[in-house]
Design an enzyme around this catalytic site. Structure first.
Site, mmCIF file in Angstrom:
data_model
loop_
_atom_site.group_PDB
_atom_site.id
_atom_site.type_symbol
_atom_site.label_atom_id
_atom_site.label_comp_id
_atom_site.label_asym_id
_atom_site.label_seq_id
_atom_site.Cartn_x
_atom_site.Cartn_y
_atom_site.Cartn_z
ATOM 1 N N THR A 20 4.362 1.820 2.113
ATOM 2 C CA THR A 20 5.609 2.056 1.381
ATOM 3 C C THR A 20 6.354 3.247 1.965
ATOM 4 O O THR A 20 7.566 3.175 2.232
ATOM 5 C CB THR A 20 5.292 2.311 -0.116
ATOM 6 N N SER A 21 5.633 4.335 2.167
ATOM 7 C CA SER A 21 6.296 5.559 2.626
ATOM 8 C C SER A 21 6.831 5.429 4.048
ATOM 9 O O SER A 21 7.764 6.121 4.433
ATOM 10 C CB SER A 21 5.345 6.751 2.530
ATOM 11 N N GLY A 40 0.824 -1.194 0.000
ATOM 12 C CA GLY A 40 0.000 0.000 0.000
ATOM 13 C C GLY A 40 0.866 1.254 0.000
ATOM 14 O O GLY A 40 2.081 1.197 0.217
ATOM 15 N N CYS A 41 0.218 2.385 -0.220
ATOM 16 C CA CYS A 41 0.972 3.633 -0.345
ATOM 17 C C CYS A 41 1.538 4.079 1.007
ATOM 18 O O CYS A 41 2.748 4.347 1.113
ATOM 19 C CB CYS A 41 0.110 4.715 -0.969
ATOM 20 N N TYR A 42 0.690 4.159 2.035
ATOM 21 C CA TYR A 42 1.221 4.543 3.352
ATOM 22 C C TYR A 42 2.306 3.567 3.795
ATOM 23 O O TYR A 42 3.379 4.000 4.234
ATOM 24 C CB TYR A 42 0.106 4.591 4.396
#
Lengths: 371, 371, 371, 371
Positions: C201-202, C197-199
């Site tokens: 990953t960051s 997911g995006c969160y």
């Protein structure tokens, strides 16, 4: 709001800051948010028909424009003098066309301002300059200063953060910090009110009562705050161009935003011990609005609901601080244009911690709104 | 796309503008739009393995940054020199952090630029300055100028609109107007290409073929155009601050935008008679993108479909000009980041009239995209 | 990036995810950010001339459109099948007009998709549905799933957070979590890759190496994250209308965003003990972009500079993770449109604490960018 | 504003539209714009202490919210009933949290609304539905309808543009078109006021007086108009998602926006002959605001200054229509949140033509602001 006319013999001309707020803000119904009542019964300190005559110094900036927006339609105020050195001679409507339909005096240079028909001054000048100007104002004027110049009680701290020694230390002694909900009585009798900064307002309103009640620990207060671009003022800077700001977010001033000492001053007073905070401000692509998210550790045995209930009862009688119900999340959009601070408290996933979110309009509750 | 390498003995180093466009732009797949093919068979004028060495003058502005974005990943180009007088000595990545991962030379002042290892120059300097600088460049360099300095063939007209007499009239004679789809052959042999302005590109691409074919009258061409803010450049101006621009639209330069004589020059040439247009540009709250809406009167008996079919066949073989199907309406979002011009033709409610809408990215097709 | 082709006998058809990333993303020069090199030497696993044939399932959403943008211009990939049940029969260009100039197959319903000429599948379907569909795909296909369906190794946890029991637990066993920089070797041999997911990953890119190296404590990790609106998908919801979103920020899912278990899974593995985080996501008025601000307590004796140096050396050889220099602050604008993660580490005012900020494009590095 | 109380025996309960406007709007000082005076001397038709009791039908949409914003703080109005069928039972503050601090009745279904304590109704329902509902309302109620249902005097034209025959033709006969500055006397005595659409307001205010005075030709009136997204309502549509709208512009409804017949009706009446216009609306990335740019041919011998002077004198006594001075250009930002229409006239480059630009807030002057 109790008695907002701040006492004294000539109430209409006394205790301006709160009175301005209580009335002017109440009549305003902004695009985004409207106060509950138009006419406050509490403005009775102002005798009917009396009119407070106002000077706005530095009227060509965003906070100046907000002062004008709030006062120009208010029945008890009349703007007599507006200054803007670089735009002296111009009509205010050419500087802020959205206020072109108001009946206002033309802009003059500060040095040419005539204060003989003025009762109170709103000072929206840059820091440093402000000290000199206010020092030179007639003693009988009530002054609300929207700069940072008189917010820090410790003039050494001022010198450290602002890079020059304070030029009016005696006025600094006299100034009262204008966080109305916390210091209403002191403000009532003040001649010089130092209006709080925007971040400090959004942080202190929830945290000061919680610290005073010893419901949260002061050792690890972590704040992630987000501000609209108007907080940076109207100066022409490449970094604030539309093309540089739209559709993005970035942190700034991570290690030393100038609002940090002001926040720590307020929290330390509440704690009666030195508080050091973690404070990360972010600039986001919106004109107005501010959200402060505060991550706190609770005192042993305290729950998020305890924090909520304490804030709820603290602000029960306050028009402009609103605890949201249930799990409602404050949005900046809900308060933009208004003088409200909306807040709520949330349990954290990490046991013993809570998350508090407050939102304000950085130009109103965070600057020109006063109360 | 025909032969985009513009002929001559050393094709790899010749006819830069179209070649740059045809290749560099084709490899780019932007956020918003992607070209059809990555490798153009038409770049055969560039011998395999040959590399065109580039200098970008004025690289710290928005058009400079776009040139760099387009060329830095292109296999046939290498950026050797980048100038920015006020930022000389800085790394390009500190000026445009989104390009920090590129391997690029540091910025130097124009006067310190070494052109001995350069084949071609992209000049992104302000008007006026540009003339002086280009006059001083070595004769063997191919030059693409993105300023307005060499667009107007009539130097008296230049003087009238830009407020000073032209400082390099002999170069003006030599310059070829770089509207690729219209003047590809001339560009092929040019040493100095005057890249068209953004509004003129969006207007001439549809109107020049229609005027040449006498399908529309030239007497009452009315243009309402809208531009993103990057068109105003990166200069720090109060009027272009986020707070002043977000969430709004306003017209500007109604009676005399400097792109007017450039548009009228192009349309007049197509018409073989003097054309005077009505042109109202608007600034809207977006970083990039441009829409031109053209209200035209058709020649007797001509229909909107005739206009459409003529444009369709005119641009059949062109990669970067696309007539949309049916009643599809061009959106600026569809072309932002790309080198495309999307357009369509609509019947007007008023009989005998048609409405033509074209959209481009003002910084790519309207500036740095070339080809 | 070492050998990004993920091994096996037919490298061109194997280990798609990283290869896709390494090549496709490298050719992309986005509006906002461009990779350093166009042609990666590392894609040598793909024999010259070989072409990987792709199916994109759920191509009418935002992540599907990004897959198409990245692959459509890539010389080594060809999109053969695109599905979108509700838009079956439509041209892709009518669903995403910015890709109208691409030569692509029409949309079909998943049930009508022909996988006989396909080597690999990108699955951009909603969670739940995804499990059923992937279960039914031919065994020889390589699959990259962009949904959340195979990210959580513990199917009970899946059931708890997604409200229904997992429908393909055997596939869950097989799936490899596609955080390339951390699990490149595993991904290389995987048939089914669960794209992070995006969160997550960051957050994991900075925190996993720091936790593994025991440089930070895992007891009080506090994350304040901000996402652009495209993260919410293309579904028509009142809450995501322009009028509801523009010019504001609000937190959401404070107590239970579905990315929390995914983040905690990754951090717990790195810590080899259960980690519980504080995670507050915010929705802000931008289309794309994500910033995660992580407030961490360092292990005794560790400094912010130690964190920086460790991350710097960890990501030295990685093209797509970039530690910024000095006190440079990552802006979401710098990475939008690109596959980069920019990050930096800052000392906190509170001794012993540090602040880490990472930014990505939620749709690229946070979704479709892979590698 | 003349006598805004619209006559009749019970003035406080009569002629609602203008009265509402004159008072409620005047007390509002919006974020962007403030009216000149707070208390209009013209509201004398309302006896002191009298209170007009209001029902708002369809209060969960954007125009409904604006009605509430304007009335909730007004001393002479009290909102007694608010309907919203799909949100019946909810608190208004949960639907529009920015109004959470208002003291308002809960939402009910229209069918459950009790009109026995109501004097006047604001109807903010969708077209079609509106006709049925209004037909069923008690005869003694004053009604201001904000839908399109009673704007077109010709019910055949209504049927043609709205796709069904009119369901309350007798009410259509009775309805008065609520363009206050043009039809104040008629409105004064009306029971049912059909509030004009936003585009029609912005176009008719400048053009109707010019056509009546025969200063412009009616043969080639070309209008390029731009609207904020709130004009599309609060319905959840993919096309109006933030991600689809931000940072862009596109035209829509080129050949047949439903406001066209309304505009042509007004201009034709002024011309006393059938007028056909060219009308191209555009949707731009802003919440509120509307700009109409009108390209007109002047009558022989007439100058742009003649147009200006005529409009200037026409609107001399009107609070809410303001001719800007000199070459000042109206910006949408200047009127957002207010009831003002700012306009100006410009010479065109084409001799004999002029350009008129007007701006309003589509939700206030263009909808809920009335008067």
């Amino acid at each position: 709001m109790g008695s907002t006319a701040l006492g004294g013999g000539a109430p209409a001309r006394v205790g301006l800051a709160p009175k301005v707020g209580s009335s002017s803000v109440r009549v305003r119904a902004s695009v985004a948010s409207s106060p509950q009542k138009q006419h406050s019964p509490n403005t009775s300190g102002v005798k009917s028909g009396e009119e407070v005559r106002i000077a706005v110094l530095g009227a060509s900036g965003y906070t100046g424009a907000e002062i004008v927006r709030l006062l120009a339609n208010h029945p008890q105020f009349r703007i007599k003098v507006m200054t803007a050195d670089r735009k002296a001679g111009e009509q205010f409507g050419s500087v802020f066309p959205h206020l072109i339909t108001q009946d206002l005096p033309n802009l003059v240079a500060v040095k040419d301002a005539d204060f003989s028909n003025v009762d109170a001054v709103f000072c929206c000048l840059p820091h440093g300059t402000t000290q000199e100007i206010i020092k030179g104002l007639p003693q009988e004027l009530k002054i609300v200063d929207l700069s940072a110049d008189f917010r820090l009680r410790d003039i050494d701290e001022y010198a450290e953060w602002y890079g020059h020694s304070h030029r009016a230390p005696e006025l600094q002694q006299e100034a009262v910090y204008g966080l109305t909900e916390v210091l209403r009585d002191e403000i009532r009798n003040a001649r010089l009110v130092a209006n709080p900064g925007c971040y400090p307002t959004s942080v202190q309103l929830p945290l000061v009562p919680l610290i005073k009640a010893k419901l949260i620990k002061v050792s690890n207060i972590i704040i992630d705050a987000k501000s609209g671009v108007s907080g940076a003022g109207r100066g022409a800077k490449e970094a604030n161009l539309y093309t540089e700001i739209a559709e993005g977010i970035h942190a700034y001033g991570i290690k030393g935003h100038r609002h940090v000492p002001e926040i720590e001053q307020g929290l330390s007073e509440a704690a009666e011990s030195k508080v050091t905070i973690s404070f990360t401000p972010n600039l986001i692509c919106m004109k107005r609005g501010m959200q402060s998210t505060m991550f706190v550790e609770m005192a042993p045995g305290v729950t998020a609901n305890d924090l909520y209930q304490h804030l709820k009862s603290t602000y029960e009688g306050e028009e402009f601080v609103k605890l949201l119900n249930g799990s409602s999340i404050p949005h900046t959009r809900h308060v933009v244009g208004s003088n409200y601070c909306f807040m709520n408290v949330f349990e954290d996933r990490i046991p013993g911690r809570a998350i508090i979110i407050s939102v304000i309009d950085n130009l109103v509750k965070g600057a020109s709104g006063l109360l």
